[in-house]
Motif scaffolding. Structure first.
Motif, PDB file in Angstrom:
ATOM      1  N   LEU A 106      15.456  40.537  74.824  1.00  0.00           N
ATOM      2  CA  LEU A 106      15.789  41.852  75.373  1.00  0.00           C
ATOM      3  C   LEU A 106      15.062  42.962  74.625  1.00  0.00           C
ATOM      4  O   LEU A 106      14.523  43.889  75.235  1.00  0.00           O
ATOM      5  CB  LEU A 106      17.300  42.077  75.338  1.00  0.00           C
ATOM      6  CG  LEU A 106      18.117  41.232  76.309  1.00  0.00           C
ATOM      7  CD1 LEU A 106      19.612  41.470  76.091  1.00  0.00           C
ATOM      8  CD2 LEU A 106      17.735  41.547  77.740  1.00  0.00           C
ATOM      9  N   VAL A 107      15.027  42.869  73.303  1.00  0.00           N
ATOM     10  CA  VAL A 107      14.319  43.870  72.506  1.00  0.00           C
ATOM     11  C   VAL A 107      12.827  43.845  72.827  1.00  0.00           C
ATOM     12  O   VAL A 107      12.181  44.888  72.958  1.00  0.00           O
ATOM     13  CB  VAL A 107      14.579  43.642  70.995  1.00  0.00           C
ATOM     14  CG1 VAL A 107      13.669  44.505  70.144  1.00  0.00           C
ATOM     15  CG2 VAL A 107      16.036  43.911  70.663  1.00  0.00           C
ATOM     16  N   GLU A 108      12.274  42.644  72.988  1.00  0.00           N
ATOM     17  CA  GLU A 108      10.856  42.507  73.332  1.00  0.00           C
ATOM     18  C   GLU A 108      10.573  43.129  74.695  1.00  0.00           C
ATOM     19  O   GLU A 108       9.591  43.852  74.874  1.00  0.00           O
ATOM     20  CB  GLU A 108      10.477  41.018  73.342  1.00  0.00           C
ATOM     21  CG  GLU A 108       9.027  40.760  73.666  1.00  0.00           C
ATOM     22  CD  GLU A 108       8.720  39.255  73.703  1.00  0.00           C
ATOM     23  OE1 GLU A 108       7.746  38.903  74.382  1.00  0.00           O
ATOM     24  OE2 GLU A 108       9.445  38.471  73.071  1.00  0.00           O
ATOM     25  N   GLN A 109      11.456  42.872  75.658  1.00  0.00           N
ATOM     26  CA  GLN A 109      11.273  43.451  76.991  1.00  0.00           C
ATOM     27  C   GLN A 109      11.372  44.970  76.957  1.00  0.00           C
ATOM     28  O   GLN A 109      10.600  45.668  77.607  1.00  0.00           O
ATOM     29  CB  GLN A 109      12.310  42.879  77.960  1.00  0.00           C
ATOM     30  CG  GLN A 109      12.051  41.453  78.363  1.00  0.00           C
ATOM     31  CD  GLN A 109      13.152  40.915  79.282  1.00  0.00           C
ATOM     32  OE1 GLN A 109      14.127  41.604  79.551  1.00  0.00           O
ATOM     33  NE2 GLN A 109      12.977  39.687  79.746  1.00  0.00           N
ATOM     34  N   ILE A 110      12.312  45.491  76.182  1.00  0.00           N
ATOM     35  CA  ILE A 110      12.470  46.942  76.082  1.00  0.00           C
ATOM     36  C   ILE A 110      11.214  47.567  75.490  1.00  0.00           C
ATOM     37  O   ILE A 110      10.716  48.578  75.983  1.00  0.00           O
ATOM     38  CB  ILE A 110      13.720  47.306  75.249  1.00  0.00           C
ATOM     39  CG1 ILE A 110      14.981  46.989  76.047  1.00  0.00           C
ATOM     40  CG2 ILE A 110      13.696  48.762  74.837  1.00  0.00           C
ATOM     41  CD1 ILE A 110      16.254  47.160  75.265  1.00  0.00           C
ATOM     42  N   SER A 111      10.677  46.944  74.432  1.00  0.00           N
ATOM     43  CA  SER A 111       9.476  47.523  73.808  1.00  0.00           C
ATOM     44  C   SER A 111       8.281  47.435  74.754  1.00  0.00           C
ATOM     45  O   SER A 111       7.480  48.374  74.830  1.00  0.00           O
ATOM     46  CB  SER A 111       9.171  46.838  72.484  1.00  0.00           C
ATOM     47  OG  SER A 111       8.737  45.514  72.696  1.00  0.00           O
ATOM     48  N   GLU A 112       8.160  46.325  75.491  1.00  0.00           N
ATOM     49  CA  GLU A 112       7.065  46.205  76.471  1.00  0.00           C
ATOM     50  C   GLU A 112       7.201  47.258  77.569  1.00  0.00           C
ATOM     51  O   GLU A 112       6.234  47.908  77.938  1.00  0.00           O
ATOM     52  CB  GLU A 112       7.068  44.810  77.102  1.00  0.00           C
ATOM     53  CG  GLU A 112       6.571  43.716  76.207  1.00  0.00           C
ATOM     54  CD  GLU A 112       6.691  42.352  76.871  1.00  0.00           C
ATOM     55  OE1 GLU A 112       6.869  42.277  78.109  1.00  0.00           O
ATOM     56  OE2 GLU A 112       6.612  41.354  76.143  1.00  0.00           O
ATOM     57  N   GLN A 113       8.419  47.413  78.082  1.00  0.00           N
ATOM     58  CA  GLN A 113       8.638  48.379  79.153  1.00  0.00           C
ATOM     59  C   GLN A 113       8.439  49.809  78.663  1.00  0.00           C
ATOM     60  O   GLN A 113       7.881  50.644  79.373  1.00  0.00           O
ATOM     61  CB  GLN A 113      10.037  48.205  79.742  1.00  0.00           C
ATOM     62  CG  GLN A 113      10.182  46.924  80.535  1.00  0.00           C
ATOM     63  CD  GLN A 113      11.603  46.698  81.025  1.00  0.00           C
ATOM     64  OE1 GLN A 113      12.506  47.460  80.704  1.00  0.00           O
ATOM     65  NE2 GLN A 113      11.796  45.637  81.807  1.00  0.00           N
ATOM     66  N   ALA A 114       8.846  50.089  77.438  1.00  0.00           N
ATOM     67  CA  ALA A 114       8.659  51.429  76.885  1.00  0.00           C
ATOM     68  C   ALA A 114       7.173  51.736  76.721  1.00  0.00           C
ATOM     69  O   ALA A 114       6.715  52.830  77.066  1.00  0.00           O
ATOM     70  CB  ALA A 114       9.379  51.560  75.553  1.00  0.00           C
ATOM     71  N   ALA A 168       2.773  38.502  78.330  1.00  0.00           N
ATOM     72  CA  ALA A 168       3.332  38.258  77.008  1.00  0.00           C
ATOM     73  C   ALA A 168       2.182  38.280  76.008  1.00  0.00           C
ATOM     74  O   ALA A 168       1.022  38.156  76.393  1.00  0.00           O
ATOM     75  CB  ALA A 168       4.061  36.921  76.987  1.00  0.00           C
ATOM     76  N   PRO A 169       2.470  38.373  74.701  1.00  0.00           N
ATOM     77  CA  PRO A 169       1.416  38.440  73.701  1.00  0.00           C
ATOM     78  C   PRO A 169       0.442  37.268  73.755  1.00  0.00           C
ATOM     79  O   PRO A 169      -0.723  37.431  73.462  1.00  0.00           O
ATOM     80  CB  PRO A 169       2.177  38.468  72.366  1.00  0.00           C
ATOM     81  CG  PRO A 169       3.536  38.994  72.698  1.00  0.00           C
ATOM     82  CD  PRO A 169       3.801  38.590  74.112  1.00  0.00           C
ATOM     83  N   GLY A 170       0.853  36.097  74.164  1.00  0.00           N
ATOM     84  CA  GLY A 170      -0.027  34.938  74.223  1.00  0.00           C
ATOM     85  C   GLY A 170      -0.912  34.914  75.442  1.00  0.00           C
ATOM     86  O   GLY A 170      -1.731  34.027  75.614  1.00  0.00           O
ATOM     87  N   GLY A 171      -0.800  35.871  76.349  1.00  0.00           N
ATOM     88  CA  GLY A 171      -1.615  35.905  77.544  1.00  0.00           C
ATOM     89  C   GLY A 171      -0.882  35.400  78.775  1.00  0.00           C
ATOM     90  O   GLY A 171      -1.338  35.564  79.882  1.00  0.00           O
ATOM     91  N   ALA A 172       0.265  34.756  78.590  1.00  0.00           N
ATOM     92  CA  ALA A 172       1.034  34.261  79.723  1.00  0.00           C
ATOM     93  C   ALA A 172       1.911  35.380  80.261  1.00  0.00           C
ATOM     94  O   ALA A 172       2.232  36.326  79.562  1.00  0.00           O
ATOM     95  CB  ALA A 172       1.897  33.081  79.285  1.00  0.00           C
ATOM     96  N   THR A 173       2.294  35.239  81.503  1.00  0.00           N
ATOM     97  CA  THR A 173       3.157  36.235  82.120  1.00  0.00           C
ATOM     98  C   THR A 173       4.568  36.092  81.568  1.00  0.00           C
ATOM     99  O   THR A 173       5.077  34.977  81.449  1.00  0.00           O
ATOM    100  CB  THR A 173       3.169  36.065  83.647  1.00  0.00           C
ATOM    101  OG1 THR A 173       1.839  36.078  84.108  1.00  0.00           O
ATOM    102  CG2 THR A 173       3.968  37.152  84.325  1.00  0.00           C
ATOM    103  N   ALA A 174       5.197  37.207  81.229  1.00  0.00           N
ATOM    104  CA  ALA A 174       6.548  37.171  80.674  1.00  0.00           C
ATOM    105  C   ALA A 174       7.521  36.693  81.743  1.00  0.00           C
ATOM    106  O   ALA A 174       7.435  37.095  82.895  1.00  0.00           O
ATOM    107  CB  ALA A 174       6.949  38.548  80.172  1.00  0.00           C
ATOM    108  N   VAL A 175       8.422  35.858  81.339  1.00  0.00           N
ATOM    109  CA  VAL A 175       9.372  35.265  82.268  1.00  0.00           C
ATOM    110  C   VAL A 175      10.707  35.972  82.114  1.00  0.00           C
ATOM    111  O   VAL A 175      11.220  36.099  81.008  1.00  0.00           O
ATOM    112  CB  VAL A 175       9.533  33.754  81.987  1.00  0.00           C
ATOM    113  CG1 VAL A 175      10.524  33.135  82.942  1.00  0.00           C
ATOM    114  CG2 VAL A 175       8.193  33.060  82.048  1.00  0.00           C
TER     115      VAL A 175
END
Length: 150
Positions: A33-41, A13-20
């Motif tokens: 969901l939008v954040e996950q889509i942008s990260e995955q893209a 995640a942006p703060g350095g922690a692993t996205a949950v």
């Protein structure tokens, strides 16, 4: 090489922690969901770029080796042509004097060289002239302009 390119299964995640990821029973919010889509893209794009780089590197190596082998083959061909010409001189030298055999083979080679050079120059001259289609297009444009002025 291409197999070395892998997509990381963990994302930060942006703060350095692993996205949950949300629990199976809890629906994720639209923002998550939008954040996950942008990260995955973005991960997908980075992985595709890495894969393309690996493929291009592999192709460049193979092409380099291929060019090197072709240059080596041409070098060996040049030496083989020299040996065959020498054999032709010696073979003709069994019938004629050796100097006359060498002069005959050399003259034949010179004649072939001149013919090849003349044909090459003619082909180059044909290749550097303007195509006929360009002249036809200019004629068509002139005809259209003339018809419009009537």
């Amino acid at each position: 090489m291409i197999e070395d390119v892998k997509i990381d299964s963990q994302r930060e995640a942006p703060g350095g922690a692993t996205a949950v990821t949300p629990e199976p029973g809890k629906p994720a919010s639209l923002g998550k969901l939008v954040e996950q889509i942008s990260e995955q893209a973005s991960r997908l794009v980075r992985a595709e770029i890495a894969l393309a780089k690996a493929e291009l590197t592999e192709r460049a190596k193979k092409s380099g080796i291929g060019v090197g082998l072709l240059v080596l083959a041409l070098l060996i061909l040049a030496y083989a042509a020299g040996v065959l010409l020498l054999a032709a001189v010696y073979g003709l030298g069994t019938v004629w004097p050796l100097w006359l055999a060498a002069l005959t083979i050399g003259g034949f080679m010179l004649l072939v060289t001149i013919i090849l050079a003349l044909v090459g120059v003619q082909l180059l001259q044909k290749g550097t002239t303007k195509p006929e289609s360009v002249e036809r297009v200019k004629d068509d444009i002139a005809s259209i302009k003339e018809a419009m002025n009537r």
